[in-house]
Design a protein around this motif. Structure first.
Motif, PDB file in Angstrom:
ATOM      1  N   THR A  32      -1.238   1.221   2.029  1.00  0.00           N
ATOM      2  CA  THR A  32      -2.216   1.611   1.017  1.00  0.00           C
ATOM      3  C   THR A  32      -1.481   1.886  -0.294  1.00  0.00           C
ATOM      4  N   SER A  33      -2.193   1.707  -1.383  1.00  0.00           N
ATOM      5  CA  SER A  33      -1.618   2.016  -2.695  1.00  0.00           C
ATOM      6  C   SER A  33      -2.741   2.249  -3.690  1.00  0.00           C
ATOM      7  N   SER A  34      -2.547   3.233  -4.553  1.00  0.00           N
ATOM      8  CA  SER A  34      -3.493   3.485  -5.639  1.00  0.00           C
ATOM      9  C   SER A  34      -3.049   2.803  -6.922  1.00  0.00           C
TER      10      SER A  34
ATOM     11  N   SER B  86      -6.540   6.291   3.491  1.00  0.00           N
ATOM     12  CA  SER B  86      -5.645   7.016   4.393  1.00  0.00           C
ATOM     13  C   SER B  86      -6.269   7.175   5.769  1.00  0.00           C
TER      14      SER B  86
ATOM     15  N   GLN C 112      11.825   9.859   0.534  1.00  0.00           N
ATOM     16  CA  GLN C 112      10.916   8.813   0.996  1.00  0.00           C
ATOM     17  C   GLN C 112      11.667   7.718   1.729  1.00  0.00           C
TER      18      GLN C 112
ATOM     19  N   SER D  44       3.386   8.849   6.504  1.00  0.00           N
ATOM     20  CA  SER D  44       2.329   9.586   5.823  1.00  0.00           C
ATOM     21  C   SER D  44       2.539   9.584   4.311  1.00  0.00           C
ATOM     22  N   GLU D  45       1.437   9.716   3.559  1.00  0.00           N
ATOM     23  CA  GLU D  45       1.538   9.865   2.113  1.00  0.00           C
ATOM     24  C   GLU D  45       2.098  11.227   1.736  1.00  0.00           C
ATOM     25  N   ASP D  46       2.053  12.191   2.650  1.00  0.00           N
ATOM     26  CA  ASP D  46       2.530  13.550   2.404  1.00  0.00           C
ATOM     27  C   ASP D  46       3.875  13.728   3.091  1.00  0.00           C
ATOM     28  N   ARG D  47       4.925  13.263   2.431  1.00  0.00           N
ATOM     29  CA  ARG D  47       6.233  13.264   3.111  1.00  0.00           C
ATOM     30  C   ARG D  47       6.756  14.679   3.331  1.00  0.00           C
TER      31      ARG D  47
ATOM     32  N   ARG E 256       4.454   6.566  -3.572  1.00  0.00           N
ATOM     33  CA  ARG E 256       3.790   7.592  -4.358  1.00  0.00           C
ATOM     34  C   ARG E 256       4.776   8.674  -4.822  1.00  0.00           C
TER      35      ARG E 256
ATOM     36  N   ASP F 272       1.262   4.695   4.279  1.00  0.00           N
ATOM     37  CA  ASP F 272       0.255   5.309   3.416  1.00  0.00           C
ATOM     38  C   ASP F 272       0.914   5.730   2.107  1.00  0.00           C
ATOM     39  N   GLU F 273       0.602   5.011   1.037  1.00  0.00           N
ATOM     40  CA  GLU F 273       1.178   5.278  -0.297  1.00  0.00           C
ATOM     41  C   GLU F 273       2.709   5.390  -0.228  1.00  0.00           C
TER      42      GLU F 273
END
Length: 386
Positions: A335-337, A174, A286, A218-221, A308, A304-305
């Motif tokens: 990015t991805s986990s 991130s 999302q 952002s990963e934190d939408r 997710r 970012d993700e």
């Protein structure tokens, strides 16, 4: 309440603190204790592990099983199929608001369950067409950020290409995207060059990068990606107010009219483009966050993700959208986990390890095992298949 928390093996939770100051895992247990205080025989858990660590999730599962053995029933809503397979006795699959299948978990496999959720076979989850990348549109050279995350990262991104970045939580995935975009202060000596811009000192601040065509999700939408109490149209339009304004005035009607195609491009399910983003499901929220990038006409997407914590069906729709954006010449760095996701949708894949980019190699050089070894050991993949 103390006795109920002890039943959940959470007697250490301080009762004098406001619930909002507790860690997310403890908040989850407080909610279950509250239900038990009301002598609930059925407890509904809606995505209870979406913000928990793996260790906290395991402890939650243990407590659920213990309560189940005491006669408490649970309705468990989750997008994590491995949790459903491990924890649940029966399943119900819903798609587009309708029940499409029900049965015993012991009588169905994960692949069949996914197929029922999305209406297609598992081997069709990653619709990845052939791509021919164009010219370089983004060059990152020796980029470092605060705290050594990232640390001396160099990479390039071409038009029409999807590049994925894997790695463990805390590896710097991130932070890499946020430093490229200008949200984090870069260290001196690095460079982020965008096609059409002249070399200049590297500083924090996303304004110039936005003007040059960079877009970031952002990963934190909920806290960064969306203004949840604003309408869908307002959220989508925030990315390019200049397209809507006329001599300094914003037209609500024009905003709503222009926002609809951006939302529909991602198959967003909504009642009215003027409704609040807060009222949508996580998957549709999302899509709105990504629709903002399409509306802004960004040509380099930093995601970012991007899938997710959303349902499998929404993931597939986002994969299809990414393919269309790449086909239109957009350059995508994400990015991805989730390693199968990286292997399924990306042209090239890199892995972050303790702030460093271990390798950036064509997808064909990677397997899930090699991605895991790179993330945990910092080991690059072999150049050729053995």
């Amino acid at each position: 309440m103390r006795a109920l928390l002890a039943l959940l093996e959470q007697s250490h939770i301080p009762l004098h603190l406001p619930a909002g100051r507790l860690p997310l895992a403890q908040q989850q247990f407080v909610e279950i204790a509250r239900a038990l205080a009301a002598d609930a025989q059925l407890i509904v858990l809606d995505e209870p592990t979406s913000a928990l660590t793996q260790a906290d999730a395991r402890h939650l599962f243990d407590r659920i099983r213990a309560l189940r053995d005491q006669g408490v029933s649970f309705l468990y809503v989750s997008h994590f199929l491995e949790e459903v397979m491990e924890l649940c006795d029966r399943y119900t699959v819903m798609r587009d608001g309708r029940t499409v299948d029900s049965g015993r978990v012991a009588e169905i496999g994960p692949d069949d369950l996914v197929a029922k959720m999305v209406g297609r076979r598992v081997d069709q989850l990653f619709p990845r067409p052939a791509r021919t990348p164009g010219a370089e549109v983004l060059t990152v050279a020796n980029l470092s950020g605060p705290g050594g995350r990232p640390a001396g990262v160099s990479l390039s991104l071409r038009a029409g290409e999807v590049v994925g970045i894997g790695g463990l939580v805390g590896s710097g995935r991130s932070e890499l995207l946020r430093t490229i975009y200008g949200l984090l202060q870069p260290a001196s000596g690095g460079a982020v060059l965008i096609a059409g811009d002249r070399p200049r000192p590297l500083t924090a601040g996303a304004d110039r990068r936005i003007r040059l065509g960079l877009g970031f999700a952002s990963e934190d939408r909920k806290n960064e990606g969306l203004a949840l109490r604003l309408s869908l149209a307002e959220n989508i339009g925030l990315g390019a107010l200049g397209r809507i304004a006329r001599i300094g005035w914003l037209s609500g009607a024009r905003l709503r009219r222009l926002a609809i195609p951006a939302a529909d491009a991602l198959s967003t399910v909504y009642r009215d483009i003027g409704q609040r983003a807060l009222d949508l499901s996580g998957g549709n929220q999302q899509k709105v966050a990504l629709a903002r990038l399409r509306f802004s006409q960004a040509r380099v997407l930093l995601l970012d993700e991007p899938t997710r914590g959303i349902d499998v069906g929404s993931k597939v729709l986002i994969y299809e959208w990414l393919n269309r954006e790449a086909a239109e010449g957009k350059a995508i760095l994400l990015t991805s986990s989730h390693n199968p996701e990286l292997l399924g949708i990306c042209d090239r894949i890199g892995v972050m390890y303790r702030g460093r980019l271990v390798a950036l190699a064509p997808r064909a050089q990677w397997t899930e095992e090699r991605l895991l070894r790179a993330a945990t050991l910092g080991e690059p993949p072999p150049r050729e298949e053995e």
